[in-house]
Write a protein that holds these residues in place. Structure first.
Motif, PDB file in Angstrom:
ATOM      1  N   ILE A   1       0.967  -1.065   0.021  1.00  0.00           N
ATOM      2  CA  ILE A   1       0.129  -0.102   0.005  1.00  0.00           C
ATOM      3  C   ILE A   1       0.998   1.253   0.142  1.00  0.00           C
ATOM      4  O   ILE A   1       1.898   1.405   0.819  1.00  0.00           O
ATOM      5  CB  ILE A   1      -1.155  -0.016   1.280  1.00  0.00           C
ATOM      6  CG1 ILE A   1      -1.878  -1.143   1.252  1.00  0.00           C
ATOM      7  CG2 ILE A   1      -1.818   1.215   1.318  1.00  0.00           C
ATOM      8  CD1 ILE A   1      -2.731  -1.538   2.624  1.00  0.00           C
TER       9      ILE A   1
ATOM     10  N   CYS B   1      -8.488   2.837  10.310  1.00  0.00           N
ATOM     11  CA  CYS B   1      -7.430   1.663   9.935  1.00  0.00           C
ATOM     12  C   CYS B   1      -7.302   1.227  11.427  1.00  0.00           C
ATOM     13  O   CYS B   1      -6.568   1.497  12.376  1.00  0.00           O
ATOM     14  CB  CYS B   1      -6.114   2.194   9.722  1.00  0.00           C
ATOM     15  SG  CYS B   1      -4.802   0.960   9.607  1.00  0.00           S
ATOM     16  N   PRO B   2      -7.690  -0.322  11.487  1.00  0.00           N
ATOM     17  CA  PRO B   2      -7.727  -1.309  12.700  1.00  0.00           C
ATOM     18  C   PRO B   2      -6.263  -1.477  13.106  1.00  0.00           C
ATOM     19  O   PRO B   2      -5.769  -1.612  14.347  1.00  0.00           O
ATOM     20  CB  PRO B   2      -8.388  -2.310  12.367  1.00  0.00           C
ATOM     21  CG  PRO B   2      -8.609  -2.351  10.949  1.00  0.00           C
ATOM     22  CD  PRO B   2      -8.441  -1.068  10.393  1.00  0.00           C
ATOM     23  N   ALA B   3      -5.164  -1.119  12.270  1.00  0.00           N
ATOM     24  CA  ALA B   3      -3.871  -1.527  12.518  1.00  0.00           C
ATOM     25  C   ALA B   3      -3.142  -0.249  12.759  1.00  0.00           C
ATOM     26  O   ALA B   3      -2.000  -0.065  12.968  1.00  0.00           O
ATOM     27  CB  ALA B   3      -3.082  -2.184  11.409  1.00  0.00           C
TER      28      ALA B   3
ATOM     29  N   LEU C   1      -2.018   2.576  11.168  1.00  0.00           N
ATOM     30  CA  LEU C   1      -0.766   2.418  10.321  1.00  0.00           C
ATOM     31  C   LEU C   1      -0.923   3.840   9.974  1.00  0.00           C
ATOM     32  O   LEU C   1       0.205   4.254   9.427  1.00  0.00           O
ATOM     33  CB  LEU C   1      -1.118   1.604   9.144  1.00  0.00           C
ATOM     34  CG  LEU C   1      -0.906   0.093   9.530  1.00  0.00           C
ATOM     35  CD1 LEU C   1      -0.939  -0.960   8.606  1.00  0.00           C
ATOM     36  CD2 LEU C   1       0.840  -0.091  10.296  1.00  0.00           C
ATOM     37  N   PHE C   2      -1.917   4.739   9.780  1.00  0.00           N
ATOM     38  CA  PHE C   2      -1.825   6.129   9.277  1.00  0.00           C
ATOM     39  C   PHE C   2      -1.527   6.953  10.566  1.00  0.00           C
ATOM     40  O   PHE C   2      -2.212   7.138  11.662  1.00  0.00           O
ATOM     41  CB  PHE C   2      -3.180   6.489   8.655  1.00  0.00           C
ATOM     42  CG  PHE C   2      -3.456   5.733   7.697  1.00  0.00           C
ATOM     43  CD1 PHE C   2      -3.246   6.270   6.221  1.00  0.00           C
ATOM     44  CD2 PHE C   2      -3.919   4.491   7.511  1.00  0.00           C
ATOM     45  CE1 PHE C   2      -3.570   5.724   5.132  1.00  0.00           C
ATOM     46  CE2 PHE C   2      -4.312   3.794   6.309  1.00  0.00           C
ATOM     47  CZ  PHE C   2      -4.178   4.125   5.187  1.00  0.00           C
TER      48      PHE C   2
ATOM     49  N   PHE D   1       2.844   6.543   6.599  1.00  0.00           N
ATOM     50  CA  PHE D   1       2.210   5.368   6.605  1.00  0.00           C
ATOM     51  C   PHE D   1       3.102   4.300   6.703  1.00  0.00           C
ATOM     52  O   PHE D   1       4.221   4.376   5.874  1.00  0.00           O
ATOM     53  CB  PHE D   1       1.391   5.363   5.215  1.00  0.00           C
ATOM     54  CG  PHE D   1       0.830   3.904   4.904  1.00  0.00           C
ATOM     55  CD1 PHE D   1      -0.314   3.529   5.853  1.00  0.00           C
ATOM     56  CD2 PHE D   1       1.417   3.172   4.329  1.00  0.00           C
ATOM     57  CE1 PHE D   1      -0.838   2.193   5.610  1.00  0.00           C
ATOM     58  CE2 PHE D   1       0.828   1.755   3.927  1.00  0.00           C
ATOM     59  CZ  PHE D   1      -0.238   1.492   4.686  1.00  0.00           C
TER      60      PHE D   1
ATOM     61  N   CYS E   1      -0.056  -4.670   8.556  1.00  0.00           N
ATOM     62  CA  CYS E   1      -1.395  -4.658   7.832  1.00  0.00           C
ATOM     63  C   CYS E   1      -2.310  -5.899   7.880  1.00  0.00           C
ATOM     64  O   CYS E   1      -1.921  -6.663   7.316  1.00  0.00           O
ATOM     65  CB  CYS E   1      -1.123  -3.694   6.333  1.00  0.00           C
ATOM     66  SG  CYS E   1      -2.307  -3.730   5.317  1.00  0.00           S
ATOM     67  N   PHE E   2      -3.463  -5.712   8.207  1.00  0.00           N
ATOM     68  CA  PHE E   2      -4.500  -6.743   8.000  1.00  0.00           C
ATOM     69  C   PHE E   2      -5.017  -7.053   6.514  1.00  0.00           C
ATOM     70  O   PHE E   2      -5.679  -7.866   6.429  1.00  0.00           O
ATOM     71  CB  PHE E   2      -5.625  -6.513   8.658  1.00  0.00           C
ATOM     72  CG  PHE E   2      -5.379  -6.462  10.342  1.00  0.00           C
ATOM     73  CD1 PHE E   2      -4.749  -7.148  11.073  1.00  0.00           C
ATOM     74  CD2 PHE E   2      -5.635  -5.380  11.053  1.00  0.00           C
ATOM     75  CE1 PHE E   2      -4.490  -7.547  12.344  1.00  0.00           C
ATOM     76  CE2 PHE E   2      -5.470  -5.363  12.418  1.00  0.00           C
ATOM     77  CZ  PHE E   2      -4.828  -6.377  13.163  1.00  0.00           C
ATOM     78  N   GLU E   3      -4.418  -6.076   5.697  1.00  0.00           N
ATOM     79  CA  GLU E   3      -5.134  -6.167   4.348  1.00  0.00           C
ATOM     80  C   GLU E   3      -6.751  -6.331   4.301  1.00  0.00           C
ATOM     81  O   GLU E   3      -7.213  -6.853   3.396  1.00  0.00           O
ATOM     82  CB  GLU E   3      -4.442  -7.405   3.498  1.00  0.00           C
ATOM     83  CG  GLU E   3      -2.844  -7.321   3.556  1.00  0.00           C
ATOM     84  CD  GLU E   3      -2.303  -8.931   3.677  1.00  0.00           C
ATOM     85  OE1 GLU E   3      -3.003  -9.922   2.992  1.00  0.00           O
ATOM     86  OE2 GLU E   3      -1.560  -9.114   4.176  1.00  0.00           O
ATOM     87  N   CYS E   4      -7.064  -5.513   4.999  1.00  0.00           N
ATOM     88  CA  CYS E   4      -8.733  -5.518   5.249  1.00  0.00           C
ATOM     89  C   CYS E   4      -9.378  -4.598   4.200  1.00  0.00           C
ATOM     90  O   CYS E   4     -10.390  -5.023   3.849  1.00  0.00           O
ATOM     91  CB  CYS E   4      -9.192  -5.075   6.708  1.00  0.00           C
ATOM     92  SG  CYS E   4      -8.872  -3.326   6.933  1.00  0.00           S
ATOM     93  N   GLY E   5      -8.767  -3.401   3.884  1.00  0.00           N
ATOM     94  CA  GLY E   5      -9.414  -2.773   2.632  1.00  0.00           C
ATOM     95  C   GLY E   5     -10.095  -1.514   3.247  1.00  0.00           C
ATOM     96  O   GLY E   5     -10.595  -0.653   2.524  1.00  0.00           O
ATOM     97  N   THR E   6     -10.310  -1.503   4.547  1.00  0.00           N
ATOM     98  CA  THR E   6     -10.822  -0.144   5.129  1.00  0.00           C
ATOM     99  C   THR E   6     -10.314   0.941   4.960  1.00  0.00           C
ATOM    100  O   THR E   6     -10.922   1.987   4.489  1.00  0.00           O
ATOM    101  CB  THR E   6     -10.768  -0.102   6.853  1.00  0.00           C
ATOM    102  OG1 THR E   6     -11.152  -1.285   7.327  1.00  0.00           O
ATOM    103  CG2 THR E   6     -11.378   1.018   7.452  1.00  0.00           C
ATOM    104  N   CYS E   7      -9.006   1.151   4.491  1.00  0.00           N
ATOM    105  CA  CYS E   7      -8.698   2.617   4.258  1.00  0.00           C
ATOM    106  C   CYS E   7      -8.868   3.064   2.722  1.00  0.00           C
ATOM    107  O   CYS E   7      -9.293   4.142   2.779  1.00  0.00           O
ATOM    108  CB  CYS E   7      -7.040   2.750   4.264  1.00  0.00           C
ATOM    109  SG  CYS E   7      -6.225   1.293   3.456  1.00  0.00           S
TER     110      CYS E   7
ATOM    111  N   TRP F   1      -3.756   0.635  -3.666  1.00  0.00           N
ATOM    112  CA  TRP F   1      -3.788  -0.428  -2.512  1.00  0.00           C
ATOM    113  C   TRP F   1      -3.881  -1.716  -3.571  1.00  0.00           C
ATOM    114  O   TRP F   1      -4.373  -1.931  -4.314  1.00  0.00           O
ATOM    115  CB  TRP F   1      -5.423  -0.230  -2.039  1.00  0.00           C
ATOM    116  CG  TRP F   1      -5.350  -1.161  -0.793  1.00  0.00           C
ATOM    117  CD1 TRP F   1      -5.278  -0.624   0.577  1.00  0.00           C
ATOM    118  CD2 TRP F   1      -5.897  -2.401  -0.648  1.00  0.00           C
ATOM    119  NE1 TRP F   1      -5.755  -1.478   1.439  1.00  0.00           N
ATOM    120  CE2 TRP F   1      -5.937  -2.668   0.704  1.00  0.00           C
ATOM    121  CE3 TRP F   1      -5.844  -3.519  -1.589  1.00  0.00           C
ATOM    122  CZ2 TRP F   1      -6.196  -4.082   1.330  1.00  0.00           C
ATOM    123  CZ3 TRP F   1      -6.201  -4.660  -0.847  1.00  0.00           C
ATOM    124  CH2 TRP F   1      -6.445  -4.881   0.409  1.00  0.00           C
TER     125      TRP F   1
END
Ligand code: FAD
Ligand code: SF4
Ligand code: SF4
Lengths: 262, 109, 432
Positions: free
Chosen positions: B38, B57-59, B61-62, B72, B77-83, B95
């Motif tokens: 990312i 971002c649940p991790a 990272l921002f 960043f 990163c959980f690779e979740c897609g939230t961001c 991404w």
């Protein structure tokens, strides 16, 4: 050129014998990459691992990235010497035997040395660089205190490399597919030899010491053996050149700098 | 009492010693690849008034920088897609998934 | 020339069942997974409902890697300092054929993929599909991130989960709107099995599933608490725009949940064993893409088939079912030699005829209703206050009537009767 690479398949998560969380160390991967580049086209690279069926996954990956042969010696829980004995017949006749200088479980690291002894080969262990353009092969070995040693190694030789030496290439899709169904050659492993001395890591013995006395700083000085430096520095105001000289003098006095340099 | 009060007032009891976010995310395994999967274009972020990514971002990272940018890190990163879903600014986030076999490795979820 | 009959992308519940069906029908199948093993990328709340496997894997419960069989299901309404719980338990759910079970996805998905392999599918892990191969408008395979990584196939089944870049690449999705998504965040907490048994009043392999309305720090969403064998799963599901519009970060919301007086005694002392997060396609029918194209089918979360409707959070069963139907339809199309959208039409027919789309149609208003501001912010307090006053002994005042309490609480919460009636009607239509 013939090269044998030794891989150790280890459950990453110590307690968990599950192969989903198992693999080989970056150093083992670097050993294979080094072997593949050394052997070049037309060379022969055999990857051997001593382990249970789970380690086949690692050997399939080795096949997919280009190993010419892979062999699993069936066996689990063998000591370093037995592992070396099991690998020796396969490695004999190779120009080089390459190992990672540590496995994921940080074992004794003794396999390469035992292997060199079994094969009567030269050894160069803990390498941080391999220059394949030179004949004989020129390698760089890390010594204590950040020093380096450059060696020209004859064949046959056992080499162990650090993980940073090379990054294992990514397997192509077709190769990955055909490796996924390839049959893995398995040979029976040795029974553990009975007369072997069990080698355990060195642990310093406890010894009696008198109870500590004095303040912390004094005790640290005692241990470090730096004599009686003043407990506190004194504050002085100096010009930069004078200040620099003063620091140098003080460092000399404390023996951080040799006394005789001008 | 509001929810925030609940969180605040019960923050540091015996049973719940304050835990750092690093400890929390340290419980998850990541096999980090050398390529950042990312990439955040900080120049876009500088003009972003809403900065949804920071809280979402649940991790975590921002991270806002003192000079108005966004720092960043892609590693944990959980690779979740939230961001990329919450960020409304074209071009801010590039991404992709990490190279196959790398990134987060779940075990107990 | 195709390398294989079918490429299935993603070895989640949808992909592995699709691959199993196709391999059993005698087709060559490659199952691609970007993680190092199936399930390594997949996080969810924690309960699978596997009855859909009865035919595909008869007696699946014999070797399925489950944590506990859910025999107790609670629905909880939380306000800041109140909790109302409806609790149900059934011993039947602890015996074959069972109902639901807690399970870890790295285990469950690996197991399901091993069934596909046993049926003859080739599983290729650590390989990410990066796009679609097209010829004359038809999908004819995928590109991957391996050297020489193109893979040609007659049919591609995209089971690549909620972010499905393949379905987007195929142009099957409309506008992607963050409002249709929630993010689920969770802590797995280690606790000795005996402690869990005692706290949750279960024995052996029995387990508990608690769905929570409220408990999300004012962010629209929901929370959950599940028992695994010797861990608990506690977490919440948060609507993306609502989360982004306020200040509490996800881990702080979980921390608050864990400290709620009704939850704290259940989770106390649990050590975090893993922290995880994943996005959920929340809006159901309203966000589903086109599921069929020339040479391509989309199944599971990739087609937004997860059912997230308050008291229900089911996606694995919908994914497994749609995987099965996609596999059957693809086999049909291959047998007829027509992998065009028309040839693959059997897929959507099957979805329409079964619970997959029927449940979604019936519950089409549910996601919106459950995540609405009234349900999220006004009703919990109104209900909890009503119950509190019903049970409160206010002597010497006499007991008030339920209707009087309810009406005064409704007014206090500022809820209009007309709105309440409309929500009740939507609720009845969905859940009734
Ligand atoms: C917080 C949370 C709680 C949930 N709780 C529940 C619950 O309690 N019960 C329930 O039934 N459902 C629950 N769900 C929903 C459920 O997890 C999903 O609906 C289900 O996992 C969908 O399965 P799938 O196979 O479609 O997709 P996934 O499980 O997402 O699988 C997709 C797979 O494709 C792989 N992949 C993705 N892209 C690529 C690519 N380009 N190349 C190769 N591989 C790729 C991924 O690694 C993954 O393995 C929950 C979800 C969340 C997030
Ligand atoms: S990533 Fe997007 S939301 Fe975050 S600061 Fe940058 S532009 Fe704003
Ligand atoms: S994908 Fe998820 S975890 Fe990774 S940076 Fe984006 S929001 Fe954070």
């Amino acid at each position: 050129m013939r090269i044998t690479v030794c891989w150790k398949w280890v459950a990453v998560d110590g307690a968990d014998p599950d192969d989903r969380w198992a693999g080989v160390s970056p150093a083992d991967e670097a050993a294979l990459e080094t072997a593949l580049t050394l052997a070049g086209n037309g060379g022969e690279v055999t990857v051997v691992t001593v382990g249970a069926t789970g380690s086949d996954a690692g050997l399939r990956r080795a096949t997919a990235v280009g190993a010419t042969h892979v062999i699993r010696v069936d066996g689990e829980g063998l000591g370093a010497r037995d592992v070396a004995r099991a690998i020796a017949p396969i490695a004999r006749g190779s120009d080089y035997v390459l190992c990672g200088d540590y496995s994921l479980d940080r074992g004794t690291g003794a396999v390469p040395a035992y292997l060199a002894a079994e094969l009567g080969a030269a050894q160069a262990l803990g390498l941080v660089g391999v220059d394949r353009t030179r004949v004989p092969l020129r390698v760089v070995r890390r010594l204590d205190g950040g020093r380096r040693e450059i060696l020209d190694v004859p064949t046959p030789a056992v080499l162990s490399v650090e993980g940073a030496v090379a990054r294992l290439r990514r397997a192509g899709l077709a190769e990955t597919l055909s490796a996924s169904t390839a049959t893995i050659e398995v040979v029976a492993g040795p029974r553990p030899a009975e007369h072997d001395v069990v080698v355990t890591p060195y642990r310093p013995r406890a010894r009696m010491l008198p109870p500590p006395s004095g303040g912390t700083l004094a005790r640290v000085r005692d241990i470090l053996d730096i004599g009686a430096a003043p407990a506190h520095g004194d504050a002085v105001t100096l010009d930069p050149p004078e200040a620099a000289q003063r620091i140098i003098d003080q460092l000399r006095e404390w023996r951080y700098l040799p006394r005789d340099t001008a | 009492m509001t929810w925030k009060d609940v969180v605040e007032t019960t923050r540091e009891t015996e049973q719940w010693p304050e835990r750092s976010f690093e400890d929390l995310i340290g419980s998850t395994r990541f096999d980090v690849h050398e390529r950042a999967h990312i990439v955040v274009d900080d120049t876009v972020c500088r003009d972003c008034p809403s900065r949804e990514c920071i809280v979402a971002c649940p991790a975590k990272l921002f991270v806002p920088t003192s000079d108005g940018g966004i720092l960043f890190n892609y590693e944990q990163c959980f690779e979740c897609g939230t961001c990329y879903l919450v960020c409304n600014n074209e071009g801010a986030i590039t991404w992709t998934y990490p190279e196959g076999g790398h990134g987060v490795v779940f075990k107990l979820t | 020339m195709a390398d294989v009959d079918v490429v299935v992308v993603g070895a989640g519940p949808a992909g592995s069942t699709a691959a199993t069906v196709l391999a059993r029908a005698g087709h060559s199948v490659i199952l691609l997974e970007r993680g190092p093993f199936p399930g390594s990328k997949n996080m969810y709340g924690g309960v699978v409902y596997p009855r859909i496997l009865d035919q595909l894997h008869p007696e699946w419960w014999e070797d399925a890697p489950i944590q506990r069989w859910v025999t107790r299901r609670s629905t909880m309404v939380l306000t800041d300092d109140q909790a109302l719980t409806v609790d149900f338990r059934s011993e039947k759910w602890g015996r074959p054929p069972y109902n639901g079970a807690t399970a870890f996805r790295p285990d469950w998905d690996s197991w399901l993929a091993s069934k596909a392999q046993a049926a003859g599918a080739t599983l290729v892990c650590s390989t990410t599909a990066t796009g679609l191969l097209r010829e004359r408008g038809r999908v004819v395979g995928v590109t991957t991130d391996r050297p020489e990584g193109d893979l040609r196939a007659d049919v591609v089944i995209a089971c690549d989960g909620v972010n499905s870049f393949l379905a987007k690449d195929a142009g099957l999705y409309g506008e992607v709107d963050a409002a249709n998504y929630t993010v689920g965040v969770k802590e797995t907490l280690g606790l000795p099995k005996e402690v869990i048994d005692e706290r949750f009043a279960v024995r052996g392999r029995e387990g508990v599933d608690i769905e929570i309305l409220g408990g999300t720090g004012g962010v629209n969403g929901g929370a959950f608490l599940y028992t695994n064998f010797d861990t608990l799963a506690v977490g919440c599901v948060l609507k993306l725009p609502a989360l982004a519009a306020q200040e509490l970060r996800p881990e702080a919301i979980i921390a608050g949940l864990k400290r709620h007086p009704a939850i704290a005694p259940l989770v106390e002392g649990g050590d975090v064993a893993e922290y995880s997060a994943h996005v959920i396609p929340e809006a159901g029918l309203a966000m589903m893409p086109k599921m069929t194209g020339d040479g391509i089918l989309v199944a599971g979360d990739a087609a937004a088939m997860c059912l997230a409707a308050g008291i229900w959070l089911e996606g694995v069963n919908f994914a497994m079912a749609s995987g099965i139907y996609a596999g059957e339809a693809a086999a049909e199309a291959l047998a007829a030699g027509d992998p065009s959208a028309a040839g693959l039409a059997g897929y959507e027919r099957r979805l329409e005829d079964t619970f997959v789309l029927r449940d979604h149609r019936k519950l089409r208003r549910a996601p919106g209703l459950v995540l609405s501001d009234r349900v999220q912010h006004l009703y919990p307090e109104m209900i909890a206050n009503t119950v509190e006053r019903m049970f409160r002994v206010d002597n010497p005042a006499p007991k008030p009537g339920l209707r009087a309490i309810f009406n005064s609480e409704r007014k206090r919460a500022g809820i209009k009767l007309a709105d309440l009636a409309r929500d009740a009607r939507d609720g009845l239509r969905s859940f009734g």
